[in-house]
Design a protein around this motif. Structure first.
Motif, short mmCIF file in Angstrom:
data_model
loop_
_atom_site.label_atom_id
_atom_site.label_comp_id
_atom_site.label_asym_id
_atom_site.label_seq_id
_atom_site.Cartn_x
_atom_site.Cartn_y
_atom_site.Cartn_z
N ALA A 177 8.81 7.66 -18.90
CA ALA A 177 9.54 8.93 -18.99
C ALA A 177 11.01 8.70 -18.63
O ALA A 177 11.36 7.76 -17.93
CB ALA A 177 8.92 9.96 -18.04
N GLY A 178 11.87 9.57 -19.13
CA GLY A 178 13.29 9.50 -18.80
C GLY A 178 14.10 8.82 -19.87
O GLY A 178 13.62 8.47 -20.94
N VAL A 179 15.37 8.60 -19.56
CA VAL A 179 16.31 8.00 -20.50
C VAL A 179 16.01 6.51 -20.64
O VAL A 179 15.84 5.81 -19.66
CB VAL A 179 17.77 8.21 -20.01
CG1 VAL A 179 18.75 7.54 -20.95
CG2 VAL A 179 18.06 9.68 -19.87
N GLN A 180 15.96 6.05 -21.87
CA GLN A 180 15.69 4.64 -22.15
C GLN A 180 16.88 4.02 -22.87
O GLN A 180 17.51 4.66 -23.70
CB GLN A 180 14.44 4.50 -23.03
CG GLN A 180 13.18 5.06 -22.40
CD GLN A 180 12.70 4.22 -21.22
OE1 GLN A 180 12.75 3.00 -21.26
NE2 GLN A 180 12.27 4.90 -20.18
N ASP A 234 0.80 -1.23 0.00
CA ASP A 234 0.00 0.00 0.00
C ASP A 234 0.83 1.28 0.00
O ASP A 234 0.32 2.34 -0.36
CB ASP A 234 -0.94 0.02 1.21
CG ASP A 234 -2.00 -1.06 1.12
OD1 ASP A 234 -2.24 -1.55 -0.01
OD2 ASP A 234 -2.59 -1.41 2.16
N ASP A 235 2.09 1.21 0.42
CA ASP A 235 2.94 2.41 0.49
C ASP A 235 3.18 2.99 -0.90
O ASP A 235 3.40 2.25 -1.86
CB ASP A 235 4.30 2.08 1.14
CG ASP A 235 4.20 1.92 2.64
OD1 ASP A 235 3.13 2.24 3.20
OD2 ASP A 235 5.18 1.46 3.25
N LYS A 236 3.13 4.30 -1.00
CA LYS A 236 3.41 5.00 -2.26
C LYS A 236 4.92 5.08 -2.43
O LYS A 236 5.63 5.49 -1.53
CB LYS A 236 2.79 6.40 -2.22
CG LYS A 236 3.08 7.24 -3.42
CD LYS A 236 1.81 7.53 -4.18
CE LYS A 236 2.06 8.51 -5.29
NZ LYS A 236 2.43 7.88 -6.51
N ARG A 237 5.40 4.71 -3.57
CA ARG A 237 6.84 4.73 -3.88
C ARG A 237 7.21 6.04 -4.56
O ARG A 237 6.41 6.61 -5.32
CB ARG A 237 7.22 3.55 -4.77
CG ARG A 237 6.90 2.22 -4.18
CD ARG A 237 7.88 1.89 -3.08
NE ARG A 237 7.53 0.64 -2.46
CZ ARG A 237 7.53 0.46 -1.16
NH1 ARG A 237 7.83 1.43 -0.36
NH2 ARG A 237 7.22 -0.71 -0.64
N ASP A 238 8.44 6.51 -4.31
CA ASP A 238 8.94 7.73 -4.94
C ASP A 238 9.23 7.51 -6.42
O ASP A 238 9.13 8.44 -7.22
CB ASP A 238 10.21 8.21 -4.24
CG ASP A 238 9.93 8.64 -2.80
OD1 ASP A 238 8.78 9.03 -2.52
OD2 ASP A 238 10.86 8.59 -1.97
N ILE A 239 9.59 6.29 -6.78
CA ILE A 239 9.92 5.99 -8.17
C ILE A 239 8.80 5.14 -8.76
O ILE A 239 8.44 4.10 -8.23
CB ILE A 239 11.26 5.22 -8.26
CG1 ILE A 239 12.39 6.07 -7.69
CG2 ILE A 239 11.55 4.81 -9.69
CD1 ILE A 239 13.70 5.35 -7.57
N ASP A 240 8.26 5.61 -9.87
CA ASP A 240 7.21 4.87 -10.56
C ASP A 240 7.86 3.97 -11.61
O ASP A 240 8.30 4.42 -12.66
CB ASP A 240 6.22 5.83 -11.23
CG ASP A 240 5.09 5.12 -11.93
OD1 ASP A 240 4.97 3.88 -11.77
OD2 ASP A 240 4.32 5.79 -12.64
N TYR A 241 7.95 2.68 -11.28
CA TYR A 241 8.64 1.75 -12.19
C TYR A 241 7.85 1.49 -13.47
O TYR A 241 8.39 0.95 -14.43
CB TYR A 241 8.92 0.42 -11.47
CG TYR A 241 7.69 -0.37 -11.11
CD1 TYR A 241 7.15 -1.30 -11.98
CD2 TYR A 241 7.07 -0.17 -9.88
CE1 TYR A 241 6.02 -2.00 -11.65
CE2 TYR A 241 5.94 -0.87 -9.54
CZ TYR A 241 5.42 -1.79 -10.43
OH TYR A 241 4.30 -2.50 -10.10
N THR A 242 6.59 1.90 -13.53
CA THR A 242 5.80 1.70 -14.74
C THR A 242 5.92 2.86 -15.72
O THR A 242 5.45 2.78 -16.84
CB THR A 242 4.31 1.49 -14.39
OG1 THR A 242 3.83 2.67 -13.73
CG2 THR A 242 4.12 0.28 -13.48
N SER A 243 6.56 3.95 -15.28
CA SER A 243 6.66 5.14 -16.12
C SER A 243 7.63 4.91 -17.28
O SER A 243 8.64 4.22 -17.15
CB SER A 243 7.16 6.32 -15.27
OG SER A 243 7.40 7.44 -16.10
#
Length: 155
Positions: free
Chosen positions: A115-118, A104-113
């Motif tokens: 965005a960013g360098v790929q 349930d905790d909200k994470r700072d990093i959204d691993y599903t995003s």
């Protein structure tokens, strides 16, 4: 030699609260197991005593008496085993609530995003100099202290 004794004493002091908690838990587990065994044996003794009274009055046949006593023994063993495991069950309840909290905790990093360098390809050396690190849950216990390391490309 004094430094060694000092380190051992500090380590013993560090472990003492855990040891006391373990002793306390062992006492509770022993008492609950002993109580469960007492209840089970008391039910069996009561069944034989009351069964003997019923036999004297011809209110029950010996065959039916032993069926009832057998059923009470099996039931008593099951209830006793369940009661003796109550401590483990409560620990499991606490553990599963911690697991649900992690989900349930909200994470700072959204691993599903996306965005960013790929697909970034990095080539080169990695160098760590005097890195110190402690986990947030144990800030007083350093996981790394003045760690230095050189990793060459391809290693």
């Amino acid at each position: 030699c004094n430094a060694g004794k000092k380190i051992i004493k500090g380590y013993e002091n560090y472990l003492n609260p855990s040891m006391m908690a373990g002793i306390r838990n062992a006492n509770y587990a022993g008492l609950s197991n002993g109580f469960a065994q007492f209840i089970m044996q008391a039910v069996i003794a009561f069944s034989y005593w009351y069964g003997a009274k019923l036999l004297r009055r011809d209110a029950i046949s010996p065959k039916d008496l032993f069926k009832v006593i057998n059923a009470l023994q099996v039931t008593g063993q099951a209830v006793g085993a369940t009661f003796a495991r109550a401590n483990d069950t409560s620990k499991a309840d606490v553990a599963i609530s911690h697991i649900y909290q992690l989900f349930d905790d909200k994470r700072d990093i959204d691993y599903t995003s996306t965005a960013g360098v790929q697909d970034c390809e990095i080539k080169g050396n990695i160098q760590f100099r005097k890195v110190s690190f402690a986990y947030p849950t144990r800030p007083d216990s350093m996981a790394l202290r003045n760690f230095s390391c050189d990793i060459k490309a391809g290693q």
